[in-house]
Design an enzyme around this catalytic site. Structure first.
Site, PDB file in Angstrom:
ATOM      1  N   ASN A  10       0.873  -1.174   0.000  1.00  0.00           N
ATOM      2  CA  ASN A  10       0.000   0.000   0.000  1.00  0.00           C
ATOM      3  C   ASN A  10       0.913   1.228   0.000  1.00  0.00           C
ATOM      4  O   ASN A  10       1.507   1.547   1.022  1.00  0.00           O
ATOM      5  CB  ASN A  10      -0.907  -0.023   1.240  1.00  0.00           C
ATOM      6  CG  ASN A  10      -1.740   1.244   1.360  1.00  0.00           C
ATOM      7  OD1 ASN A  10      -1.732   2.090   0.455  1.00  0.00           O
ATOM      8  ND2 ASN A  10      -2.450   1.389   2.460  1.00  0.00           N
ATOM      9  N   TRP A  11       0.994   1.860  -1.142  1.00  0.00           N
ATOM     10  CA  TRP A  11       1.907   3.001  -1.284  1.00  0.00           C
ATOM     11  C   TRP A  11       1.335   4.297  -0.710  1.00  0.00           C
ATOM     12  O   TRP A  11       2.001   5.335  -0.736  1.00  0.00           O
ATOM     13  CB  TRP A  11       2.274   3.201  -2.764  1.00  0.00           C
ATOM     14  CG  TRP A  11       3.304   2.245  -3.262  1.00  0.00           C
ATOM     15  CD1 TRP A  11       3.973   1.307  -2.537  1.00  0.00           C
ATOM     16  CD2 TRP A  11       3.808   2.143  -4.612  1.00  0.00           C
ATOM     17  NE1 TRP A  11       4.862   0.630  -3.345  1.00  0.00           N
ATOM     18  CE2 TRP A  11       4.770   1.122  -4.617  1.00  0.00           C
ATOM     19  CE3 TRP A  11       3.515   2.819  -5.799  1.00  0.00           C
ATOM     20  CZ2 TRP A  11       5.460   0.761  -5.783  1.00  0.00           C
ATOM     21  CZ3 TRP A  11       4.195   2.462  -6.956  1.00  0.00           C
ATOM     22  CH2 TRP A  11       5.159   1.437  -6.945  1.00  0.00           C
ATOM     23  N   LYS A  12       0.082   4.242  -0.274  1.00  0.00           N
ATOM     24  CA  LYS A  12      -0.559   5.446   0.288  1.00  0.00           C
ATOM     25  C   LYS A  12      -0.345   6.635  -0.661  1.00  0.00           C
ATOM     26  O   LYS A  12      -0.366   6.454  -1.871  1.00  0.00           O
ATOM     27  CB  LYS A  12      -0.049   5.683   1.710  1.00  0.00           C
ATOM     28  CG  LYS A  12      -0.184   4.394   2.550  1.00  0.00           C
ATOM     29  CD  LYS A  12      -0.094   4.565   4.024  1.00  0.00           C
ATOM     30  CE  LYS A  12      -0.347   3.214   4.694  1.00  0.00           C
ATOM     31  NZ  LYS A  12      -0.335   3.265   6.141  1.00  0.00           N
ATOM     32  N   HIS A  96      -9.800   1.036   4.356  1.00  0.00           N
ATOM     33  CA  HIS A  96      -8.536   1.196   5.075  1.00  0.00           C
ATOM     34  C   HIS A  96      -8.755   2.117   6.277  1.00  0.00           C
ATOM     35  O   HIS A  96      -9.550   3.060   6.202  1.00  0.00           O
ATOM     36  CB  HIS A  96      -7.458   1.772   4.146  1.00  0.00           C
ATOM     37  CG  HIS A  96      -6.098   1.746   4.773  1.00  0.00           C
ATOM     38  ND1 HIS A  96      -5.687   2.711   5.662  1.00  0.00           N
ATOM     39  CD2 HIS A  96      -5.082   0.861   4.672  1.00  0.00           C
ATOM     40  CE1 HIS A  96      -4.455   2.407   6.073  1.00  0.00           C
ATOM     41  NE2 HIS A  96      -4.063   1.292   5.485  1.00  0.00           N
ATOM     42  N   GLU A  98      -7.165   4.487   7.425  1.00  0.00           N
ATOM     43  CA  GLU A  98      -6.969   5.924   7.162  1.00  0.00           C
ATOM     44  C   GLU A  98      -8.198   6.512   6.472  1.00  0.00           C
ATOM     45  O   GLU A  98      -8.522   7.690   6.661  1.00  0.00           O
ATOM     46  CB  GLU A  98      -5.682   6.125   6.340  1.00  0.00           C
ATOM     47  CG  GLU A  98      -4.450   5.931   7.225  1.00  0.00           C
ATOM     48  CD  GLU A  98      -3.214   5.417   6.513  1.00  0.00           C
ATOM     49  OE1 GLU A  98      -3.144   5.498   5.271  1.00  0.00           O
ATOM     50  OE2 GLU A  98      -2.298   4.921   7.209  1.00  0.00           O
ATOM     51  N   GLU A 168      -5.569  -4.922  10.248  1.00  0.00           N
ATOM     52  CA  GLU A 168      -4.573  -3.886  10.474  1.00  0.00           C
ATOM     53  C   GLU A 168      -4.904  -3.126  11.760  1.00  0.00           C
ATOM     54  O   GLU A 168      -5.705  -2.175  11.729  1.00  0.00           O
ATOM     55  CB  GLU A 168      -4.545  -2.904   9.297  1.00  0.00           C
ATOM     56  CG  GLU A 168      -4.200  -3.540   7.967  1.00  0.00           C
ATOM     57  CD  GLU A 168      -3.599  -2.525   6.999  1.00  0.00           C
ATOM     58  OE1 GLU A 168      -2.467  -2.750   6.553  1.00  0.00           O
ATOM     59  OE2 GLU A 168      -4.248  -1.495   6.729  1.00  0.00           O
ATOM     60  N   GLY A 174       2.174   2.499  10.810  1.00  0.00           N
ATOM     61  CA  GLY A 174       3.096   3.622  10.727  1.00  0.00           C
ATOM     62  C   GLY A 174       3.748   3.995  12.049  1.00  0.00           C
ATOM     63  O   GLY A 174       4.389   5.031  12.163  1.00  0.00           O
ATOM     64  N   SER A 214       3.130  -1.967  10.330  1.00  0.00           N
ATOM     65  CA  SER A 214       4.574  -2.000  10.590  1.00  0.00           C
ATOM     66  C   SER A 214       5.221  -3.339  10.242  1.00  0.00           C
ATOM     67  O   SER A 214       6.094  -3.822  10.963  1.00  0.00           O
ATOM     68  CB  SER A 214       4.878  -1.608  12.038  1.00  0.00           C
ATOM     69  OG  SER A 214       4.502  -0.252  12.265  1.00  0.00           O
ATOM     70  N   GLY A 235       2.886  -1.020   4.297  1.00  0.00           N
ATOM     71  CA  GLY A 235       2.929   0.405   3.977  1.00  0.00           C
ATOM     72  C   GLY A 235       4.361   0.851   3.753  1.00  0.00           C
ATOM     73  O   GLY A 235       4.967   0.619   2.710  1.00  0.00           O
ATOM     74  N   GLY A 236       4.939   1.494   4.758  1.00  0.00           N
ATOM     75  CA  GLY A 236       6.263   2.109   4.641  1.00  0.00           C
ATOM     76  C   GLY A 236       7.331   1.233   4.003  1.00  0.00           C
ATOM     77  O   GLY A 236       8.075   1.689   3.122  1.00  0.00           O
TER      78      GLY A 236
HETATM   79  P1  13P Z   1       2.820   0.569   7.695  1.00  0.00           P
HETATM   80  O1  13P Z   1       3.382  -0.716   7.150  1.00  0.00           O
HETATM   81  O2  13P Z   1       3.553   1.780   7.226  1.00  0.00           O
HETATM   82  O3  13P Z   1       2.635   0.500   9.175  1.00  0.00           O
HETATM   83  O4  13P Z   1       1.343   0.708   7.060  1.00  0.00           O
HETATM   84  C1  13P Z   1       0.460  -0.350   7.181  1.00  0.00           C
HETATM   85  C2  13P Z   1      -0.738  -0.068   6.339  1.00  0.00           C
HETATM   86  O5  13P Z   1      -1.518   0.816   6.632  1.00  0.00           O
HETATM   87  C3  13P Z   1      -0.920  -0.855   5.117  1.00  0.00           C
HETATM   88  O6  13P Z   1      -2.175  -0.663   4.572  1.00  0.00           O
END
Ligand code: 13P
Length: 250
Positions: A10-12, A96, A98, A168, A174, A214, A235-236
């Protein structure tokens, strides 16, 4: 029971089209010949055409981070499932945390989006997870059950086959705080039991439940090797081709 793992990025709201292309050029050779699991990348909608083009002929699926529940209409700033499909997207994230936290997505909206994705043959990855305060108040199971029941309202066993769930925990996203394998497994079992209640034991046994929050190179193996954990939503650590490739090959 065999569930093929899905390792998803997930590149956000990161990367330009040029950066997306550069990522793929490095990433593809790193995972060449690695066919054990499915791989998907979820970029911003503006990157979808470039990423689909760059990954053509590879095993990498490309999906949206969000779709609207309507096929089209006066919804300024939104992306339609038809648009995602037309540019070659095959998956979408739904709900998601977010989106829930910052854009007011309720269980009811998540449910409508899930129906829309399924109607158009797009593989939905439905995201659920509790906030820190909910965990600390001992409400994790209640929250997960509510989110699953809300998301799956009106979904029949016949149409549920492609659905993927991502657990999640919001406190792990994050933050660098990963759920331990034990915490994740416990939550996955709650989610799977709820799916079984709603859609039957067979659908539940076949449904993939990913862990997200994470996930990094150094913790991915202990998580994904759990029988209850069918992959990861990253994510990250998915933003760099080297670290995402390491996670893909956990
Ligand atoms: P991180 O891996 O940056 O914690 O993000 C997780 C996420 O929200 C994947 O959708």
């Amino acid at each position: 029971m065999f569930r093929k793992a899905l390792i998803a990025a997930n590149w956000k709201m990161f990367k330009t089209p040029v950066e997306a292309k550069a990522f793929v050029e490095v990433f593809l050779p790193l995972v060449a010949g690695h066919e054990r699991d499915e791989i998907a990348i979820f970029p911003s909608p503006v990157l979808l055409p470039e990423l689909v083009k760059a990954t053509q002929g590879s095993r990498i699926a490309v999906g949206a981070q969000n779709i609207h529940f309507a096929e089209e209409g006066a919804f300024t700033g939104e992306t339609s499932v038809l648009q995602v499909k037309d540019v070659g997207g095959s998956h979408t994230l739904v709900g998601h945390s977010e989106r829930r936290q910052y854009f007011g997505e309720t269980d009811e909206i998540v449910n409508k989006k899930l129906h829309t994705a399924l109607r158009h043959g797009i593989v939905p990855v439905v995201c659920v997870g509790e906030m820190l305060a909910e965990r600390e108040a001992g409400r994790t199971a209640d929250v997960l059950k509510r989110q699953i029941a809300g998301a799956f309202a009106g979904i029949t066993p016949e149409e549920a086959g492609t659905i993927v769930i991502a657990y999640e925990p919001v406190w792990a996203i994050g933050t660098g705080k990963t759920a331990t394998p034990e915490i994740a497994v416990e939550a996955h079992k709650i989610v799977r039991a709820e799916v079984a209640k709603l859609l039957g034991a067979e659908i539940a046994a076949n449904m993939r439940i990913l862990y997200g929050g994470s996930v990094k190179q150094d913790n991915c193996t202990s998580l994904i090797q759990q029988e209850e954990i069918d992959g990861a939503l990253v994510g990250g650590a998915s933003l760099k081709p080297e670290s995402f490739a390491t996670i893909v090959k956990y």
